[in-house]
Design an enzyme around this catalytic site. Structure first.
Site, PDB file in Angstrom:
ATOM      1  N   LYS A 257      17.276   2.954  -5.313  1.00 45.66           N
ATOM      2  CA  LYS A 257      16.684   1.949  -6.202  1.00 45.66           C
ATOM      3  C   LYS A 257      17.109   2.185  -7.658  1.00 45.66           C
ATOM      4  O   LYS A 257      17.142   1.257  -8.453  1.00 45.66           O
ATOM      5  CB  LYS A 257      15.155   1.988  -6.109  1.00 45.66           C
ATOM      6  CG  LYS A 257      14.575   1.844  -4.692  1.00 45.66           C
ATOM      7  CD  LYS A 257      14.685   0.456  -4.156  1.00 45.66           C
ATOM      8  CE  LYS A 257      13.738   0.104  -3.015  1.00 45.66           C
ATOM      9  NZ  LYS A 257      13.746   0.944  -1.847  1.00 45.66           N
TER      10      LYS A 257
HETATM   11  C1  PLP Z   1      13.654   0.557  -0.452  1.00 45.23           C
HETATM   12  C2  PLP Z   1      14.260   1.504   0.516  1.00 45.23           C
HETATM   13  C3  PLP Z   1      14.919   1.053   1.676  1.00 45.23           C
HETATM   14  C4  PLP Z   1      14.964  -0.402   2.066  1.00 45.23           C
HETATM   15  O1  PLP Z   1      15.734  -1.191   1.194  1.00 45.23           O
HETATM   16  P1  PLP Z   1      15.574  -2.785   1.188  1.00 45.23           P
HETATM   17  O2  PLP Z   1      16.448  -3.254   0.110  1.00 45.23           O
HETATM   18  O3  PLP Z   1      14.115  -3.050   0.941  1.00 45.23           O
HETATM   19  O4  PLP Z   1      15.984  -3.268   2.544  1.00 45.23           O
HETATM   20  C5  PLP Z   1      15.533   2.003   2.472  1.00 45.23           C
HETATM   21  N1  PLP Z   1      15.481   3.322   2.177  1.00 45.23           N
HETATM   22  C6  PLP Z   1      14.849   3.783   1.087  1.00 45.23           C
HETATM   23  C7  PLP Z   1      14.822   5.250   0.826  1.00 45.23           C
HETATM   24  C8  PLP Z   1      14.228   2.896   0.216  1.00 45.23           C
HETATM   25  O5  PLP Z   1      13.605   3.356  -0.885  1.00 45.23           O
END
Ligand code: PLP
Length: 483
Positions: free
Chosen positions: A125
């Site tokens: 993120k």
């Molecule tokens: C948010 C997240 C996901 C999922 O990603 P999306 O974009 O919501 O599909 C997968 N793994 C981790 C560690 C995350 O923080």
């Protein structure tokens, strides 16, 4: 380049307006009105032959490619060189991450991990959020405005948003996290900033409850406009843009004999959709595996043609994916329905009433051309963490292990016979989930030195019931943007 709504009833807007708005006024999500080619916008290679351009992208790395993505998708707000300059400064902004690096690490014959967790809060993120922080500042200081940012998190978005927005003058950040559903490390990234413009609020409910409060707050026109509300959840277009960058660099780096396949741990479908975006913009991306945990709405949709939510999300050891309703699915549905916004709106009305809809046959064929889906249970996830550690020495976070497991460890798989590379997106650092990793592998992963003091810092957090009015009152009392 203008941005249009997936429900076809809202006027087209500029890139900056799409980024600030999050949701379009007709309830849809913004998408660009067409897909530009990335390499037409890479600084310095416009004159190079098409065959050389991919190598250029692979070699010049993340900041460079992010600049090109900004130039291609911002409708003139950035050009190739100002985009590059902006991205370079954005990723240099955090002392914990002097240069954005998303390394490819080989774990087996034909298999790579794309490590996206080297940012300040140790999840992928950060890749998007570190760009969004300066982008907000840029837009808001140009317009002399303040914003209230509200963010629902399944665990990692909140920490990345806090790291990116703490201390920013034009922004107050409110993070809603599901009580008891995030790891201690995840929570501490949200509660220890000490920044007065950051409020972390534990909601007595699951992620879908947090997301519903955010969506209802946006739908409440009076509240949204008085608070000058903006969102950094994965529906925010800038996140999709920023995440498409590592698909470009990784695919170009590995694509010697054909397209590169990806396996993506999926919750809200933002990261997986970013892979589709890169592909539309010319990256040699093959099939994208939607790897889900027991919360398998996407895997079921691909398998059965019905997009149907279940009662409530199921807690798993990969909590960032404990999501029932994958918000960004609307964007791919819009593509799959030949960009017929009215049709999308009709299906989502049905979804709101009955919790599901049938995907029309041509749209389902389209989805299956681009995506596969597989759900992996906790037991298989643990077994995969164990096996990968034993065989290669790598510790995977549980989400990354879901991607590894879903892509199949069986050699019957077509792509192995074809010899095409497969990349697993490594979305979080294993030390974000130390208990789960230790249980599966016997090894307790240590936090990287840059955040070794995480458990020494004091925590600040509020707690509220799963109640829209209570959250709105809380925000009204604290937002500097309120008028
Ligand atoms: C948010 C997240 C996901 C999922 O990603 P999306 O974009 O919501 O599909 C997968 N793994 C981790 C560690 C995350 O923080």
């Amino acid at each position: 380049m203008r941005y249009i709504s997936t429900r076809g009833q809202a006027p087209a807007v500029s890139f900056f307006d799409a980024v600030l708005a999050g949701l379009a006024p007709d309830g849809g999500l913004y998408v660009p009105e067409s897909w530009p080619s990335l390499t037409d916008h890479v600084v310095g290679i416009q004159g190079a032959p098409a065959s050389d351009r991919g190598g250029y992208v692979a070699n010049c790395g993340h900041d460079f490619t992010a600049g090109a993505a900004l130039a291609a998708l911002s409708g003139g707000a950035f050009n190739a060189s100002s985009g590059f300059e902006f991205a370079r400064n954005a990723y240099a902004h955090s002392g914990a991450w002097p240069k954005a690096t998303t390394p490819l690490v080989q774990i087996d014959v034909g298999r790579w991990l794309l490590e996206l967790f080297h940012g300040p809060s140790l999840s992928f993120k950060d890749v998007a959020m570190q760009l969004i922080g300066p982008l907000y500042d840029h837009i808001l200081s140009e317009r002399n405005e303040r914003l209230t940012v509200i963010c629902a998190t399944s665990g990692d978005t909140g920490g990345a948003a806090v790291e990116a927005l703490k201390g920013r003058d034009h922004i107050d950040l409110f993070v809603l996290l599901p009580k008891g559903r995030v790891s201690d490390v995840q929570r501490r990234f949200m509660t220890t900033s000490g920044a007065p413009n950051v409020q972390s609020i534990e909601i007595d409910g699951d992620f879908d409850a947090c997301q519903a409060i955010v969506k209802s707050s946006f739908a409440d026109r009076d509240f949204a406009s008085r608070a000058r509300l903006s969102g950094v959840n994965s529906i925010n277009w800038a996140r999709i843009l920023a995440q498409s960058v590592y698909y470009h660099t990784a695919a170009h780096a590995l694509c010697a004999h054909g397209p590169v396949h990806f396996s993506v741990p999926t919750g809200n479908f933002g990261d997986a959709f970013s892979g589709y975006v890169a592909k539309q913009m010319g990256a040699p991306v093959g099939q994208i595996m939607l790897a889900t945990n027991a919360n398998d709405i996407l895997a079921r949709a691909i398998a059965t043609g019905r997009y149907q939510r279940q009662q409530a999300s199921i807690p798993t050891i990969s909590p960032a994916m404990d999501i029932q309703v994958a918000s960004n699915f609307e964007r791919i549905l819009f593509e799959a329905l030949d960009r017929d916004g009215e049709h999308v709106a009709r299906l989502y009305r049905q979804f709101a009433q009955s919790g599901g809809f049938d995907i029309p046959a041509p749209a389902l064929r389209f989805l299956r051309d681009h995506f596969e889906g597989r759900s992996v249970d906790d037991e298989e996830t643990r077994a995969t963490m164990h096996a990968v550690h034993r065989e290669s020495g790598h510790l995977l976070c549980p989400h990354t292990a879901v991607a590894e497991a879903a892509a199949g460890r069986d050699i019957e798989d077509d792509r192995h016979r074809l010899g095409l590379p497969l990349v697993h997106l490594a979305t979080a650092h294993p030390a974000k989930f130390p208990d789960t990793v230790e249980q599966a592998t016997g090894v307790r992963p240590a936090l990287p030195a840059k955040c070794a003091d995480l458990f020494a810092k004091p925590e600040t957090m509020s707690a509220l019931p799963n109640d829209l009015a209570a959250v709105q009152d809380f925000i009204r009392d604290r937002s500097r943007a309120w008028s």
